[in-house]
Design an enzyme around this catalytic site. Structure first.
Site: not given
Length: 199
Positions: A56, A26, A48
């Site tokens: 995350w 990522y 988000e």
């Protein structure tokens, strides 16, 4: 903390220099890369928001499940979700089961039917920095632009999207380049006149 060697010896931002290939990939291939398109930006906006208060990597590991649960993040389809769909999602252990976030994702899908999400979001992209930041401690959590973006989206009816989430979105979609100096990810081409759209 500055850029550090990853498992392969190449320099990365500290959070991306990990043994977890999902996180590393990522960092290397998505985060900070310019992203356009209503559906792609709606997905990032939702993810988000779901990440708020969580790590995350939790969201990355559930990303395919989110895509399945939210109709591929097609906002026109999500906009038709009703209370039954919300309950279905609340019972789906493969995603983050937070009613406020789920309802916000549905409400936000409806809200963005009325404007060009891509144009509005990118209108808040700041002038690119002349050089990259050196340390992770130099990276802001909120900026004037992210505060203005959050305010404008709230005015347009979006929920669960404050200045911190707005800045995280700006980082993730290449509106700002917060890869550190020395990081293996190439800086964006800031010569493109189409990259930053005026408000």
């Amino acid at each position: 903390m500055t850029a550090v060697p990853g498992p392969d010896g190449l320099l990365r931002c500290p959070w991306g220099a990990t043994d977890d290939h999902l996180y590393r990939d990522y960092h290397d291939t998505e985060w900070g890369r310019e992203l356009h398109g209503r559906d792609a930006l709606y997905e990032r906006l939702c993810l988000e928001a779901f990440q708020s208060g969580l790590s995350w990597i939790t969201i990355l590991r559930k990303r395919d499940n989110f895509r399945s649960a939210f109709a591929g993040f097609d906002p026109e389809k999500v906009a038709t979700f009703d209370t039954g769909d919300v309950e279905r999602l609340m019972n789906d252990a493969s995603i983050v089961r937070n009613r406020a976030k789920i309802e916000a994702a549905v409400g936000n899908a409806r809200a963005i039917q009325d404007f060009d999400l891509d144009a509005v979001l990118w209108s808040f992209a700041p002038t690119p920095r002349t050089r990259r930041l050196v340390s992770i401690s130099d990276v802001p959590a909120i900026t004037a632009e992210s505060t203005a973006m959050a305010k404008e989206l709230k005015r347009r009816g979006l929920r669960f999207f404050g200045p911190t989430t707005a800045y995280a979105l700006m980082q993730a979609t290449g509106m700002v380049d917060d890869h550190l100096s020395g990081c293996l990810v190439e800086p964006p081409n800031t010569d493109s006149s189409s990259r930053y759209r005026p408000r």
